[in-house]
Design a protein around this motif. Structure first.
Motif, PDB file in Angstrom:
ATOM      1  N   LEU A  33     -33.726 117.400  97.301  1.00  0.00           N
ATOM      2  CA  LEU A  33     -33.075 118.539  97.032  1.00  0.00           C
ATOM      3  C   LEU A  33     -33.931 119.528  97.927  1.00  0.00           C
ATOM      4  O   LEU A  33     -34.781 119.603  98.180  1.00  0.00           O
ATOM      5  CB  LEU A  33     -32.898 119.046  95.719  1.00  0.00           C
ATOM      6  CG  LEU A  33     -31.874 118.590  95.005  1.00  0.00           C
ATOM      7  CD1 LEU A  33     -32.316 116.981  94.695  1.00  0.00           C
ATOM      8  CD2 LEU A  33     -31.452 119.269  93.929  1.00  0.00           C
ATOM      9  N   ARG A  34     -33.143 120.791  98.592  1.00  0.00           N
ATOM     10  CA  ARG A  34     -33.605 121.536  99.274  1.00  0.00           C
ATOM     11  C   ARG A  34     -33.220 123.060  98.758  1.00  0.00           C
ATOM     12  O   ARG A  34     -32.198 123.144  98.111  1.00  0.00           O
ATOM     13  CB  ARG A  34     -33.359 121.511 100.716  1.00  0.00           C
ATOM     14  CG  ARG A  34     -33.986 120.536 101.261  1.00  0.00           C
ATOM     15  CD  ARG A  34     -33.839 120.146 102.882  1.00  0.00           C
ATOM     16  NE  ARG A  34     -33.275 120.990 103.567  1.00  0.00           N
ATOM     17  CZ  ARG A  34     -32.134 120.854 104.570  1.00  0.00           C
ATOM     18  NH1 ARG A  34     -31.777 119.842 104.872  1.00  0.00           N
ATOM     19  NH2 ARG A  34     -31.886 121.849 105.417  1.00  0.00           N
ATOM     20  N   ALA A  35     -33.856 124.260  99.074  1.00  0.00           N
ATOM     21  CA  ALA A  35     -33.482 125.465  98.566  1.00  0.00           C
ATOM     22  C   ALA A  35     -31.958 125.578  98.882  1.00  0.00           C
ATOM     23  O   ALA A  35     -31.515 125.187  99.850  1.00  0.00           O
ATOM     24  CB  ALA A  35     -34.380 126.643  99.150  1.00  0.00           C
ATOM     25  N   GLY A  36     -31.535 126.181  97.648  1.00  0.00           N
ATOM     26  CA  GLY A  36     -30.014 126.440  97.859  1.00  0.00           C
ATOM     27  C   GLY A  36     -28.998 125.241  97.244  1.00  0.00           C
ATOM     28  O   GLY A  36     -27.755 125.568  96.976  1.00  0.00           O
ATOM     29  N   GLN A  37     -29.679 124.000  96.998  1.00  0.00           N
ATOM     30  CA  GLN A  37     -28.906 123.097  96.555  1.00  0.00           C
ATOM     31  C   GLN A  37     -29.015 123.091  95.093  1.00  0.00           C
ATOM     32  O   GLN A  37     -29.810 123.549  94.490  1.00  0.00           O
ATOM     33  CB  GLN A  37     -29.286 121.866  97.381  1.00  0.00           C
ATOM     34  CG  GLN A  37     -29.050 121.817  98.834  1.00  0.00           C
ATOM     35  CD  GLN A  37     -29.423 120.297  99.390  1.00  0.00           C
ATOM     36  OE1 GLN A  37     -30.392 119.735  99.330  1.00  0.00           O
ATOM     37  NE2 GLN A  37     -28.146 119.765 100.297  1.00  0.00           N
ATOM     38  N   TYR A  38     -28.045 122.211  94.710  1.00  0.00           N
ATOM     39  CA  TYR A  38     -27.940 122.064  93.105  1.00  0.00           C
ATOM     40  C   TYR A  38     -27.880 120.598  92.763  1.00  0.00           C
ATOM     41  O   TYR A  38     -27.553 119.694  93.600  1.00  0.00           O
ATOM     42  CB  TYR A  38     -26.916 122.766  92.464  1.00  0.00           C
ATOM     43  CG  TYR A  38     -25.400 122.364  92.551  1.00  0.00           C
ATOM     44  CD1 TYR A  38     -24.524 121.569  91.681  1.00  0.00           C
ATOM     45  CD2 TYR A  38     -24.963 122.757  93.818  1.00  0.00           C
ATOM     46  CE1 TYR A  38     -23.590 120.979  92.182  1.00  0.00           C
ATOM     47  CE2 TYR A  38     -23.575 122.423  94.277  1.00  0.00           C
ATOM     48  CZ  TYR A  38     -22.911 121.535  93.365  1.00  0.00           C
ATOM     49  OH  TYR A  38     -21.676 121.044  93.465  1.00  0.00           O
ATOM     50  N   PRO A  89     -28.180 115.172  95.742  1.00  0.00           N
ATOM     51  CA  PRO A  89     -27.888 116.805  95.808  1.00  0.00           C
ATOM     52  C   PRO A  89     -26.430 117.231  96.209  1.00  0.00           C
ATOM     53  O   PRO A  89     -26.020 116.220  96.860  1.00  0.00           O
ATOM     54  CB  PRO A  89     -29.079 117.401  96.872  1.00  0.00           C
ATOM     55  CG  PRO A  89     -29.334 115.982  97.753  1.00  0.00           C
ATOM     56  CD  PRO A  89     -28.818 114.854  97.034  1.00  0.00           C
ATOM     57  N   THR A  92     -24.695 123.189 100.138  1.00  0.00           N
ATOM     58  CA  THR A  92     -25.594 123.637 101.439  1.00  0.00           C
ATOM     59  C   THR A  92     -26.940 124.044 101.315  1.00  0.00           C
ATOM     60  O   THR A  92     -27.252 125.315 100.829  1.00  0.00           O
ATOM     61  CB  THR A  92     -24.679 124.375 102.271  1.00  0.00           C
ATOM     62  OG1 THR A  92     -23.195 123.779 102.478  1.00  0.00           O
ATOM     63  CG2 THR A  92     -25.202 124.564 103.817  1.00  0.00           C
ATOM     64  N   ALA A  93     -27.818 123.505 101.860  1.00  0.00           N
ATOM     65  CA  ALA A  93     -29.347 123.983 101.871  1.00  0.00           C
ATOM     66  C   ALA A  93     -29.345 125.240 102.682  1.00  0.00           C
ATOM     67  O   ALA A  93     -28.604 125.629 103.465  1.00  0.00           O
ATOM     68  CB  ALA A  93     -30.180 122.929 102.387  1.00  0.00           C
ATOM     69  N   TRP A  94     -30.156 126.372 102.081  1.00  0.00           N
ATOM     70  CA  TRP A  94     -30.392 127.340 102.849  1.00  0.00           C
ATOM     71  C   TRP A  94     -31.532 127.208 103.786  1.00  0.00           C
ATOM     72  O   TRP A  94     -32.574 126.678 103.638  1.00  0.00           O
ATOM     73  CB  TRP A  94     -30.771 128.553 101.907  1.00  0.00           C
ATOM     74  CG  TRP A  94     -29.538 128.936 101.075  1.00  0.00           C
ATOM     75  CD1 TRP A  94     -28.382 128.753 101.197  1.00  0.00           C
ATOM     76  CD2 TRP A  94     -29.913 129.247  99.593  1.00  0.00           C
ATOM     77  NE1 TRP A  94     -27.864 129.387  99.983  1.00  0.00           N
ATOM     78  CE2 TRP A  94     -28.881 129.670  99.226  1.00  0.00           C
ATOM     79  CE3 TRP A  94     -31.058 129.539  99.014  1.00  0.00           C
ATOM     80  CZ2 TRP A  94     -28.534 130.007  97.830  1.00  0.00           C
ATOM     81  CZ3 TRP A  94     -30.701 130.126  97.601  1.00  0.00           C
ATOM     82  CH2 TRP A  94     -29.630 130.364  97.160  1.00  0.00           C
ATOM     83  N   GLN A  95     -31.575 128.040 104.868  1.00  0.00           N
ATOM     84  CA  GLN A  95     -32.512 127.838 106.008  1.00  0.00           C
ATOM     85  C   GLN A  95     -33.337 129.300 105.867  1.00  0.00           C
ATOM     86  O   GLN A  95     -33.106 130.263 105.464  1.00  0.00           O
ATOM     87  CB  GLN A  95     -32.187 127.563 107.336  1.00  0.00           C
ATOM     88  CG  GLN A  95     -31.180 126.402 107.653  1.00  0.00           C
ATOM     89  CD  GLN A  95     -32.064 125.167 107.623  1.00  0.00           C
ATOM     90  OE1 GLN A  95     -33.180 125.167 107.837  1.00  0.00           O
ATOM     91  NE2 GLN A  95     -31.486 124.208 106.883  1.00  0.00           N
ATOM     92  N   LEU A 118     -37.061 129.089  98.439  1.00  0.00           N
ATOM     93  CA  LEU A 118     -36.942 130.025  99.614  1.00  0.00           C
ATOM     94  C   LEU A 118     -37.883 130.994  99.618  1.00  0.00           C
ATOM     95  O   LEU A 118     -38.663 131.190 100.566  1.00  0.00           O
ATOM     96  CB  LEU A 118     -35.504 130.300  99.830  1.00  0.00           C
ATOM     97  CG  LEU A 118     -35.309 131.154 101.169  1.00  0.00           C
ATOM     98  CD1 LEU A 118     -35.400 130.257 102.366  1.00  0.00           C
ATOM     99  CD2 LEU A 118     -33.918 131.861 100.924  1.00  0.00           C
TER     100      LEU A 118
END
Length: 166
Positions: A33-38, A89, A92-95, A118
């Protein structure tokens, strides 16, 4: 998609009705999982709810949950060693923003939870940016999330302001 079993490695009380669960996979972990995902968190025998990731450390996932219904209340009661199902996940992940510019992150209440990974990334690389500011708001001081993190962010960011909401 069948939930993947994750063990509650730790539970930290953030506020009177909010906890952060650190979850470790029983076997093969989910895709990262990346920042912004759930992920969908499943309290066995109760149900499941979507919860954004609030921390990522290798295969260990952190999810901050506020007790507002039967499923979230069951998750908030989960003790270390207990099992939770996880699917995902999703989203959409945040960059992280491009280096060189100023960064302003604004959140209120539980909305800080999905921004935490993030913010961790940005303040770790604060020298890559101009001014880094994190503004958080709460109804009352006792509802402030991630108090230890706020101190770390404050030491690395140009400005950090935490205000009670009005």
């Amino acid at each position: 998609m069948t939930p993947v079993p994750y063990r509650v490695a730790a539970r930290r009380r953030e506020t009177a009705d909010t906890v952060t669960l650190d979850l470790a996979p029983a076997a093969s972990p989910l895709r990262p999982l990346r920042a912004g995902q759930y992920a969908m968190l499943y309290a066995f025998g109760v149900g499941e709810v979507p919860v954004p990731v609030s921390g990522i450390a290798g295969d260990l996932l952190s999810h901050t949950v506020r007790a507002v219904g039967k499923v979230s209340e069951a998750l908030c009661r989960a003790d270390p060693g207990e099992w939770v199902g996880v699917r995902g996940p999703y989203g959409t992940a945040w960059q992280a923003p491009n280096a060189g510019g100023d960064v302003l992150v604004v959140s209120g209440g539980i909305g800080l939870a999905p921004l935490r990974p993030l913010i961790d990334d940005i303040v770790t690389r604060a020298s890559d940016y101009g001014t880094v500011s994190v503004l958080t708001g709460y109804r009352e001081p006792g509802e402030q999330l991630f108090v230890p993190d706020l101190a770390v962010w404050r030491s690395r960011a140009e400005a950090l302001l935490s205000l009670p909401e009005r």
